[in-house]
Design an enzyme around this catalytic site. Structure first.
Site, PDB file in Angstrom:
ATOM      1  N   GLY A 168      -0.037 -96.195  52.120  1.00 49.47           N
ATOM      2  CA  GLY A 168       0.621 -94.911  52.813  1.00 49.47           C
ATOM      3  C   GLY A 168       0.611 -93.845  52.370  1.00 49.47           C
ATOM      4  O   GLY A 168       0.921 -92.725  52.724  1.00 49.47           O
ATOM      5  N   SER A 169       1.188 -93.501  50.853  1.00 55.78           N
ATOM      6  CA  SER A 169       1.364 -92.327  50.173  1.00 55.78           C
ATOM      7  C   SER A 169      -0.165 -91.552  50.350  1.00 55.78           C
ATOM      8  O   SER A 169       0.234 -90.564  50.565  1.00 55.78           O
ATOM      9  CB  SER A 169       1.579 -92.519  48.664  1.00 55.78           C
ATOM     10  OG  SER A 169       2.758 -93.259  48.436  1.00 55.78           O
ATOM     11  N   ASN A 219      12.703 -96.046  56.087  1.00 55.59           N
ATOM     12  CA  ASN A 219      12.450 -97.083  55.611  1.00 55.59           C
ATOM     13  C   ASN A 219      13.775 -97.421  54.828  1.00 55.59           C
ATOM     14  O   ASN A 219      14.019 -98.551  54.486  1.00 55.59           O
ATOM     15  CB  ASN A 219      11.748 -96.689  54.323  1.00 55.59           C
ATOM     16  CG  ASN A 219      11.705 -95.306  53.950  1.00 55.59           C
ATOM     17  OD1 ASN A 219      11.635 -94.307  54.497  1.00 55.59           O
ATOM     18  ND2 ASN A 219      11.909 -95.422  52.123  1.00 55.59           N
ATOM     19  N   GLN A 268       6.719 -97.967  58.109  1.00 57.88           N
ATOM     20  CA  GLN A 268       7.640 -98.992  58.353  1.00 57.88           C
ATOM     21  C   GLN A 268       7.411 -99.472  59.910  1.00 57.88           C
ATOM     22  O   GLN A 268       7.947-100.401  60.218  1.00 57.88           O
ATOM     23  CB  GLN A 268       9.236 -98.439  58.282  1.00 57.88           C
ATOM     24  CG  GLN A 268       9.624 -97.920  56.794  1.00 57.88           C
ATOM     25  CD  GLN A 268       9.803 -99.186  56.081  1.00 57.88           C
ATOM     26  OE1 GLN A 268       9.878-100.590  56.603  1.00 57.88           O
ATOM     27  NE2 GLN A 268       9.336 -99.371  54.682  1.00 57.88           N
ATOM     28  N   SER A 290       0.493 -98.439  56.099  1.00 55.22           N
ATOM     29  CA  SER A 290       0.217 -99.406  54.632  1.00 55.22           C
ATOM     30  C   SER A 290       0.386-100.685  54.803  1.00 55.22           C
ATOM     31  O   SER A 290       1.059-101.245  55.387  1.00 55.22           O
ATOM     32  CB  SER A 290       1.168 -98.806  53.700  1.00 55.22           C
ATOM     33  OG  SER A 290       1.010 -99.437  52.559  1.00 55.22           O
ATOM     34  N   HIS A 292       0.568-103.427  52.859  1.00 50.46           N
ATOM     35  CA  HIS A 292       1.793-104.395  52.203  1.00 50.46           C
ATOM     36  C   HIS A 292       3.013-104.360  52.733  1.00 50.46           C
ATOM     37  O   HIS A 292       4.049-105.048  52.529  1.00 50.46           O
ATOM     38  CB  HIS A 292       1.709-104.045  50.649  1.00 50.46           C
ATOM     39  CG  HIS A 292       2.552-102.841  50.408  1.00 50.46           C
ATOM     40  ND1 HIS A 292       3.833-102.844  49.817  1.00 50.46           N
ATOM     41  CD2 HIS A 292       2.203-101.382  50.369  1.00 50.46           C
ATOM     42  CE1 HIS A 292       4.201-101.507  49.614  1.00 50.46           C
ATOM     43  NE2 HIS A 292       3.184-100.590  49.808  1.00 50.46           N
ATOM     44  N   THR A 349     -16.443 -96.477  46.400  1.00 45.56           N
ATOM     45  CA  THR A 349     -16.792 -97.662  46.997  1.00 45.56           C
ATOM     46  C   THR A 349     -15.597 -98.349  47.421  1.00 45.56           C
ATOM     47  O   THR A 349     -14.354 -98.241  46.994  1.00 45.56           O
ATOM     48  CB  THR A 349     -17.352 -98.422  45.799  1.00 45.56           C
ATOM     49  OG1 THR A 349     -18.583 -97.861  45.359  1.00 45.56           O
ATOM     50  CG2 THR A 349     -17.761 -99.819  46.357  1.00 45.56           C
ATOM     51  N   CYS A 361      11.742 -96.540  45.947  1.00 39.50           N
ATOM     52  CA  CYS A 361      10.917 -95.695  45.033  1.00 39.50           C
ATOM     53  C   CYS A 361      12.248 -94.795  44.364  1.00 39.50           C
ATOM     54  O   CYS A 361      11.987 -93.950  43.642  1.00 39.50           O
ATOM     55  CB  CYS A 361      10.335 -94.411  46.138  1.00 39.50           C
ATOM     56  SG  CYS A 361       9.210 -95.461  47.118  1.00 39.50           S
TER      57      CYS A 361
HETATM   58  C1  LIG Z   1       6.220 -97.715  51.743  1.00 39.69           C
HETATM   59  C2  LIG Z   1       6.217 -96.254  52.366  1.00 39.69           C
HETATM   60  C3  LIG Z   1       5.394 -95.322  52.095  1.00 39.69           C
HETATM   61  C4  LIG Z   1       4.448 -95.620  50.867  1.00 39.69           C
HETATM   62  O1  LIG Z   1       3.515 -96.466  51.197  1.00 39.69           O
HETATM   63  P1  LIG Z   1       2.547 -97.040  49.930  1.00 39.69           P
HETATM   64  O2  LIG Z   1       1.263 -97.811  50.621  1.00 39.69           O
HETATM   65  O3  LIG Z   1       3.511 -97.817  49.196  1.00 39.69           O
HETATM   66  O4  LIG Z   1       2.050 -95.963  49.166  1.00 39.69           O
HETATM   67  C5  LIG Z   1       5.454 -94.253  52.782  1.00 39.69           C
HETATM   68  N1  LIG Z   1       6.156 -94.127  53.623  1.00 39.69           N
HETATM   69  C6  LIG Z   1       7.058 -94.864  54.132  1.00 39.69           C
HETATM   70  C7  LIG Z   1       7.955 -94.760  55.176  1.00 39.69           C
HETATM   71  C8  LIG Z   1       7.198 -96.182  53.325  1.00 39.69           C
HETATM   72  O5  LIG Z   1       8.066 -97.225  53.480  1.00 39.69           O
END
Ligand SMILES: *Cc1c(COP(=O)(O)O)cnc(C)c1O
Length: 394
Positions: free
Chosen positions: A69-70, A149, A177, A197, A199, A235, A323
């Protein structure tokens, strides 16, 4: 153990892990290679792309894989800034975004861009009138998160998208989220770019994607090989992408059922905490809320102390976002919804998955009641409050 920190990360679903495994050990070929060992990986990547596009109602070629996500957030903002600076250098976002957006905006501000950070109401909702008032002739991008989040508030994405469209401005949403938890259709919601993202919805860490509507200029994020249509070299993370696709398909299939179950446990937790623990306050919108999000502030206690004591009972929660934990700064989101520093420090987020049960929720409430009471007994603020009271608090 009771895991209620699913907004920080989720357990990778066993069937997702199963789908990934062959791409470590058997089909390990480089997807760019011409032999069949490589093309198996390439096929699997395209399968994941198709699965994700179908969930969004998008085209396959509008999905670009990232390392989470970042990266997707950084890419969206920096690319629009670079590609559209000829039109203007003004960006609109909110004060409650994830740091992946806020810190990227600060970086852009150091490089000649102007950013308007919209405030939000007590419930965390962006005001559409304020958004429209912030739009200028040189505004090139509106970036507003789909759902927060920390406090779980769901933003009026369709109205924001329509507003952006009306003014001919690109609309990006950090849907990290929301994707996999809420229905997200890019056309109906007028979304031009979207970050997600793996995870956060039962997929692996380090795998995510950026959706980019056809016609939006997209600059390369990493320079090198021609992967991801020349936009993101390196890759491919084949097992990660396969896991991401499998998790997206599974999440879409089970969404309604999962949300109903999480909402039931969420509302049970909210009801019991509100009625059984004094001097608490629910943070975030009561109904426009992620199915799995519970966030409370408890007066006269430190959220960090609550977390440590919950951990001793095998309960995983969070105070502020993952974070920001470790840092002593109060959450920027809680300050933005009008909490003072003391209330912001006394916050607890419990974020659910379909694996949680009502029995777990009851156990958490019982422990939380004892913990908050014990911490208050030790608090000089609480002692003063009992002796002298405080205006405005009954
Ligand atoms: C977790 C999160 C991110 C970052 O995602 P990562 O995959 O951990 O880099 C960005 N935005 C929101 C709203 C999140 O909850």
């Amino acid at each position: 153990m009771i895991y209620m920190d699913n907004a920080a990360t989720t357990r990778t679903a066993p069937e997702v892990v199963q789908a990934m495994l062959p791409y470590f050990s058997e089909n390990y070929g480089n997807p760019s290679a011409v032999y069949s060992l490589g093309s198996a990986g390439k096929k699997a990547i395209n399968g994941a792309r198709r699965a994700i596009a179908s969930v969004l109602g998008a085209k396959q070629e509008e999905i670009f894989f990232t390392a989470g996500g970042s990266e997707a957030d950084n890419w969206a903002l920096k690319s629009v800034a670079e590609a559209y600076s000829g039109k203007g250098k003004h960006i609109i976002t909110t004060k409650i975004e994830h740091h992946a957006i806020l810190h990227t905006c600060e970086y852009l501000e150091k490089n000649g861009f102007e950013v308007t950070y919209l405030g939000v109401g007590r419930d965390g909702v962006v005001d559409i009138g304020e958004l429209e008032a912030a739009i200028r002739p040189d505004t090139i991008l509106i970036s507003i998160m789909f759902a927060n989040n920390e406090i779980g508030t769901i933003e009026p994405i369709e109205e924001i998208g329509a507003m952006a469209q009306k003014h001919g401005i690109l609309f990006h949403t950090d849907a990290v989220q929301a994707f996999g938890h809420l229905p997200v259709r890019v056309d109906e919601l007028h979304i031009d770019m979207l970050s997600a993202s793996g995870h956060k919805f039962g997929g692996p860490k380090g795998a995510g994607f950026l959706y980019v509507r056809t016609g939006v200029k997209l600059r390369s994020f990493l320079h090198g090989g021609a992967q991801e249509r020349d936009r993101r070299a390196g890759t491919e993370n084949v097992p990660g992408i396969v896991g991401l696709g499998a998790a997206a398909a599974k999440a879409a299939e089970t969404m309604a059922e999962r949300a109903a179950r999480e909402e039931q446990i969420r509302d049970h937790l909210i009801r019991r905490i509100e009625s059984e623990i004094p001097y608490c306050r629910l943070n975030g919108h009561r109904t426009k809320r992620l199915p799995g999000n519970v966030n409370f502030s408890f007066r006269f206690v430190e959220g960090e102390s609550v977390l440590i004591m919950l951990d001793m009972k095998g309960i995983c929660g969070s105070s502020g976002s993952a974070c920001t934990s470790g840092a002593l700064d109060p959450s920027h989101v809680l300050l933005a919804i009008g909490l003072n520093e003391e209330e912001a420090h006394g916050s607890l987020r419990l974020s659910l998955s379909e694996e949680n049960t009502l029995e777990e929720a009851d156990f958490v409430v019982e422990e939380l009641k004892k913990i908050v009471a014990r911490l208050r007994e030790m608090s000089p603020l609480y002692e003063d409050f009992l002796k002298y009271g405080e205006p405005g608090i009954k």
